[in-house]
Design a protein around this motif. Sequence first.
Motif, PDB file in Angstrom:
ATOM      1  N   VAL A  65       0.853  -1.201   0.000  1.00 35.57           N
ATOM      2  CA  VAL A  65       0.000   0.000   0.000  1.00 35.57           C
ATOM      3  C   VAL A  65       0.890   1.253   0.000  1.00 35.57           C
ATOM      4  CG1 VAL A  65      -1.808   1.241   1.259  1.00 35.57           C
ATOM      5  CG2 VAL A  65      -1.756  -1.271   1.301  1.00 35.57           C
ATOM      6  N   VAL A  66       1.959   1.174   0.796  1.00 36.33           N
ATOM      7  CA  VAL A  66       2.881   2.321   0.846  1.00 36.33           C
ATOM      8  C   VAL A  66       3.548   2.490  -0.528  1.00 36.33           C
ATOM      9  CG1 VAL A  66       4.924   3.270   1.986  1.00 36.33           C
ATOM     10  CG2 VAL A  66       3.274   1.964   3.308  1.00 36.33           C
ATOM     11  N   ALA A  67       3.847   1.373  -1.165  1.00 33.71           N
ATOM     12  CA  ALA A  67       4.468   1.439  -2.496  1.00 33.71           C
ATOM     13  C   ALA A  67       3.587   2.235  -3.459  1.00 33.71           C
ATOM     14  CB  ALA A  67       4.718   0.034  -3.032  1.00 33.71           C
ATOM     15  N   ASP A  68       2.271   2.095  -3.318  1.00 34.93           N
ATOM     16  CA  ASP A  68       1.347   2.857  -4.163  1.00 34.93           C
ATOM     17  C   ASP A  68       1.515   4.354  -3.932  1.00 34.93           C
ATOM     18  OD1 ASP A  68      -0.023   1.165  -5.814  1.00 34.93           O
ATOM     19  OD2 ASP A  68      -1.425   0.528  -4.235  1.00 34.93           O
ATOM     20  N   HIS A  69       1.698   4.712  -2.671  1.00 35.20           N
ATOM     21  CA  HIS A  69       1.885   6.144  -2.368  1.00 35.20           C
ATOM     22  C   HIS A  69       3.209   6.636  -2.954  1.00 35.20           C
ATOM     23  CE1 HIS A  69      -0.818   5.827   1.449  1.00 35.20           C
ATOM     24  NE2 HIS A  69      -1.441   5.512   0.329  1.00 35.20           N
ATOM     25  N   ILE A  70       4.223   5.786  -2.817  1.00 36.30           N
ATOM     26  CA  ILE A  70       5.546   6.198  -3.320  1.00 36.30           C
ATOM     27  C   ILE A  70       5.494   6.388  -4.837  1.00 36.30           C
ATOM     28  CG2 ILE A  70       7.997   5.559  -3.527  1.00 36.30           C
ATOM     29  CD1 ILE A  70       7.568   3.846  -0.949  1.00 36.30           C
ATOM     30  N   SER A  71       4.869   5.432  -5.521  1.00 33.86           N
ATOM     31  CA  SER A  71       4.847   5.522  -6.985  1.00 33.86           C
ATOM     32  C   SER A  71       4.082   6.763  -7.442  1.00 33.86           C
ATOM     33  CB  SER A  71       4.234   4.262  -7.595  1.00 33.86           C
ATOM     34  OG  SER A  71       2.898   4.125  -7.187  1.00 33.86           O
ATOM     35  N   THR A  72       3.013   7.089  -6.723  1.00 33.81           N
ATOM     36  CA  THR A  72       2.240   8.275  -7.108  1.00 33.81           C
ATOM     37  C   THR A  72       3.098   9.533  -6.960  1.00 33.81           C
ATOM     38  OG1 THR A  72       0.278   7.163  -6.293  1.00 33.81           O
ATOM     39  CG2 THR A  72       0.080   9.529  -6.666  1.00 33.81           C
ATOM     40  N   GLY A  73       3.802   9.623  -5.847  1.00 34.18           N
ATOM     41  CA  GLY A  73       4.676  10.787  -5.628  1.00 34.18           C
ATOM     42  C   GLY A  73       5.780  10.856  -6.663  1.00 34.18           C
ATOM     43  N   ALA A  83       8.950  14.147 -17.685  1.00 32.56           N
ATOM     44  CA  ALA A  83       9.030  12.730 -18.049  1.00 32.56           C
ATOM     45  C   ALA A  83       7.700  12.239 -18.619  1.00 32.56           C
ATOM     46  CB  ALA A  83       9.429  11.897 -16.842  1.00 32.56           C
ATOM     47  N   THR A  84       7.767  11.390 -19.618  1.00 30.14           N
ATOM     48  CA  THR A  84       6.563  10.800 -20.212  1.00 30.14           C
ATOM     49  C   THR A  84       6.552   9.280 -19.992  1.00 30.14           C
ATOM     50  OG1 THR A  84       7.790  10.554 -22.278  1.00 30.14           O
ATOM     51  CG2 THR A  84       6.384  12.513 -22.068  1.00 30.14           C
ATOM     52  N   HIS A  85       7.729   8.724 -19.721  1.00 27.91           N
ATOM     53  CA  HIS A  85       7.872   7.272 -19.622  1.00 27.91           C
ATOM     54  C   HIS A  85       8.590   6.890 -18.330  1.00 27.91           C
ATOM     55  CE1 HIS A  85       6.929   7.569 -23.847  1.00 27.91           C
ATOM     56  NE2 HIS A  85       6.862   6.242 -23.939  1.00 27.91           N
ATOM     57  N   TYR A  86       8.482   5.628 -17.985  1.00 23.65           N
ATOM     58  CA  TYR A  86       9.298   5.101 -16.890  1.00 23.65           C
ATOM     59  C   TYR A  86       9.917   3.786 -17.357  1.00 23.65           C
ATOM     60  CZ  TYR A  86       5.479   1.817 -16.073  1.00 23.65           C
ATOM     61  OH  TYR A  86       4.540   0.842 -16.234  1.00 23.65           O
ATOM     62  N   THR A  87      10.975   3.419 -16.698  1.00 22.90           N
ATOM     63  CA  THR A  87      11.572   2.118 -17.009  1.00 22.90           C
ATOM     64  C   THR A  87      12.245   1.552 -15.773  1.00 22.90           C
ATOM     65  OG1 THR A  87      13.161   0.917 -18.379  1.00 22.90           O
ATOM     66  CG2 THR A  87      13.782   3.135 -17.810  1.00 22.90           C
ATOM     67  N   GLN A 121       3.785  -1.400 -10.460  1.00 21.70           N
ATOM     68  CA  GLN A 121       4.734  -1.124 -11.562  1.00 21.70           C
ATOM     69  C   GLN A 121       6.085  -0.637 -11.060  1.00 21.70           C
ATOM     70  OE1 GLN A 121       1.568   1.233 -12.789  1.00 21.70           O
ATOM     71  NE2 GLN A 121       1.518   0.432 -14.887  1.00 21.70           N
ATOM     72  N   LEU A 122       6.025   0.003  -9.900  1.00 28.24           N
ATOM     73  CA  LEU A 122       7.290   0.466  -9.303  1.00 28.24           C
ATOM     74  C   LEU A 122       8.075  -0.719  -8.745  1.00 28.24           C
ATOM     75  CD1 LEU A 122       9.246   2.560  -7.935  1.00 28.24           C
ATOM     76  CD2 LEU A 122       7.651   2.592  -6.007  1.00 28.24           C
ATOM     77  N   THR A 147      12.173  -7.929 -12.850  1.00 31.28           N
ATOM     78  CA  THR A 147      12.993  -6.892 -12.243  1.00 31.28           C
ATOM     79  C   THR A 147      12.300  -6.417 -10.972  1.00 31.28           C
ATOM     80  OG1 THR A 147      11.880  -5.330 -13.701  1.00 31.28           O
ATOM     81  CG2 THR A 147      14.068  -6.047 -14.369  1.00 31.28           C
ATOM     82  N   ALA A 148      13.058  -6.179  -9.931  1.00 25.43           N
ATOM     83  CA  ALA A 148      12.466  -5.746  -8.663  1.00 25.43           C
ATOM     84  C   ALA A 148      13.214  -4.525  -8.141  1.00 25.43           C
ATOM     85  CB  ALA A 148      12.523  -6.880  -7.648  1.00 25.43           C
ATOM     86  N   TRP A 149      12.489  -3.563  -7.704  1.00 23.10           N
ATOM     87  CA  TRP A 149      12.997  -2.256  -7.268  1.00 23.10           C
ATOM     88  C   TRP A 149      14.056  -2.394  -6.176  1.00 23.10           C
ATOM     89  CZ3 TRP A 149       9.954   1.247  -3.426  1.00 23.10           C
ATOM     90  CH2 TRP A 149      10.585   2.494  -3.327  1.00 23.10           C
ATOM     91  N   ASP A 150      15.146  -1.641  -6.343  1.00 25.92           N
ATOM     92  CA  ASP A 150      16.187  -1.559  -5.315  1.00 25.92           C
ATOM     93  C   ASP A 150      16.092  -0.177  -4.670  1.00 25.92           C
ATOM     94  OD1 ASP A 150      18.495  -1.272  -3.825  1.00 25.92           O
ATOM     95  OD2 ASP A 150      19.811  -1.029  -5.568  1.00 25.92           O
ATOM     96  N   PRO A 151      15.379  -0.062  -3.565  1.00 23.79           N
ATOM     97  CA  PRO A 151      15.166   1.281  -2.997  1.00 23.79           C
ATOM     98  C   PRO A 151      16.439   1.909  -2.438  1.00 23.79           C
ATOM     99  CG  PRO A 151      14.149  -0.415  -1.615  1.00 23.79           C
ATOM    100  CD  PRO A 151      14.750  -1.127  -2.779  1.00 23.79           C
ATOM    101  N   THR A 152      17.558   1.143  -2.398  1.00 23.79           N
ATOM    102  CA  THR A 152      18.787   1.747  -1.865  1.00 23.79           C
ATOM    103  C   THR A 152      19.502   2.610  -2.905  1.00 23.79           C
ATOM    104  OG1 THR A 152      20.122  -0.195  -2.432  1.00 23.79           O
ATOM    105  CG2 THR A 152      19.160  -0.157  -0.236  1.00 23.79           C
TER     106      THR A 152
END
Length: 728
Positions: A65-73, A83-87, A121-122, A147-152
């Motif tokens: 749920v927090v990830a959803d907030h992070i991705s929105t921000g 930016a128009t795209h993400y990868t 997606q994040l 692929t999995a996000w590396d928040p570090t």
Amino acid sequence: MSTLRFHALKQIYNLKPVLIEEKVRRSEIFGANVFKESTMRQYLTKEAYDSVIDANVNGSKIDRVVADHISTGMKEWAISKGATHYTHWFQPLTGATAEKHDAFFETIGGGLAIEKFGGGQLVQQEPDASSFPNGGIRNTFEARGYTAWDPTSPAFIVGTTLCIPTVFVSYTGEALDFKTPLLRALQAVDSASVAVCKYFDKNVKRVNASLGWEQEYFLIDSGLAMSRPDIVLTGRTLLGHSPAKGQQLDDHYFGTIPNRALDYMRDLETECMLLGIPVKTRHNEVAPNQFELAPIYDEANLAVDHNSLLMDIMDRIAERHKLKVLFHEKPFAGVNGSGKHNNWSLTTNTGVNLLGPGKTPMSNLQFLTFFINTIKAVHDNEELLRAAIASAGNDHRLGANEAPPAIISVFIGEQLTKVLDELENVTDGKLSPEEKTDLKLNVVGKIPDVLLDNTDRNRTSPFAFTGNKFEFRAVGSQANCANPMTVLNAIVAKQLIDFKKQVDALIKKDDMKKDDAIFNVLREYIKKSRNILFEGNGYGEEWEKEAKKRGLSNNKTTPEALKVKKSDKTVKLYEDLKVMNRIETIARYEIEMDEYALRIQIEGRVLGDIARNHVVPTAVRYQNILIENVKGLKDIYGDDFKNLASEQMNLIEEISGHIESINSNVTKMTDERRTANKIEDIEEKADSYCHKVKPYFEKIRYNCDKLELLVDDELWPLTKYRELLFTY
Ligand SMILES: NC(=O)CC[C@H](N)C(=O)O
């Protein structure tokens, strides 16, 4: 006339410099395109922000749920920056970075559209990345890798794309990239170091490995580079006679940076600033058209990401300046090659550099503990460290021109050698109070002064202590630093775990005091690791002989060097530390062997093509001109022509001789290649490419380079060394 070469040369005279304006201070734009802490505070809820920081500092998991907030921000920030795209941005085992862009844009029915970027997606993606090297881990019919996000490592924007650093793993969880084992090795060295630090300071909770890389590279006019099929396809010159002037005068080293290169550097540095890459130094290196750039050191994972990103950015910015960056370890024979020296250290969360001497005897004992354990780790794993820097390109660089040899050794300088000599003599068992006081005052206590005076440098050393860090000089310029950093941090982690066990055993069983136990274990380590210490000239034949006597490996070629990667010792090391399981370790070994064979295969093909289709026809053309000339002289002078045409006739014969050698060697090389291609076993195949195919490269080159000196310059199709190296 050879059109491409001369056309490219002519273009350079018409070049207009790219105007670089730096209107604001660099400190003001630093990290402007990075989703950094201050930006996160602005765009994230407190809960989301805390959660990223906690993941960063303590490695905690981020709630969906927090990830959803992070991705929105993150999306709002990225869109505000255009930016128009993400990868997901990752580092597969090709050595290059990988990206697959997705638009934020999404339709919602009724002819309407929105910008969307969800937590899912994040956090995780499933790119159809089935064509990356996997060493048999994945079959293409079940090609799922994700692929999995590396928040570090913070997200950043390049152009109009939001890039999210990620790991890349197979569906069954095996690492398919450089980052995953690195993160695991960093975790291992962190916990092993913290445990040892507790002997000295109970407040230490985390130890970060730090990395400061130094990127060397060549900068060549792109038109000239494009005129050479070998540079285009292999990143290096496969032939070319050395120019009359090379680096003999050492006049390029630290010289005034040529304007065109400086414009490029300033442009590049601006981009680096925006991306939060803290680049600091720039200079001319030893070879003509060779340069170096280095940032301020950083936490190792971030520094590795920064280096990979930098190499990509360097290519892009170079296009704007009509330049081509050569990252190859040895693009030109006869002049210095390029390295990527990895400066490595360990730092506590309390701000102590564990490889920097401290102010008190106790902190110096801590320094010595980490210093000696590192030496012991290198001693016990020298072959694996050699394997970590093995590549087809680096094979050309090692052993000459200020690059270290293939034998791994550690240089610590005269002063620290004396300190180790003293420590080697401490009493076996409990130390008397007098001995301890003496040690603390006169040996351990003196270290800071010693290091201040320690200005020793040894450019032939693969692994040198430089006052407050080790410099792993053997790493090649094209390498992804994750590979050597994974090995180094893993072997040090293993060593520190063993050290802790031994010290604890002495404290428990032999009822020793903590520092007595530490001195005792260190003393034994010094004795055992002596063989790896070397202060002399790494290039001499004597060192080769001496190293052999000491039992050190001297694996000169990549296939030889890589073999240790699949040994039981290596598999166990990685398994014990949870850096890689057996499947992952063996897969990597196979991927690297395969890559080696493929690179030599490509070079062989390109060389065969250039020799047969560029060099020989040009030589024949010139020979025909000479024949016409001789015939003409005969027509005019009758029998006297022989005197007048003797030089031409010699040349005609000489050219024929070279053509003959080239053709027969290309034929033999092609036959060997065909044989090598039929070999199924990857190890045998790589060996065959190394020992049967590659030796023809020098032979073919020899005759081609001789022809370059004989044939009319106007006809020669390949841009010459003097043009590649001295034209800006
Ligand atoms: N001045 C230097 O440090 C040269 C280093 C050298 N180019 C190398 O290959 O590592």
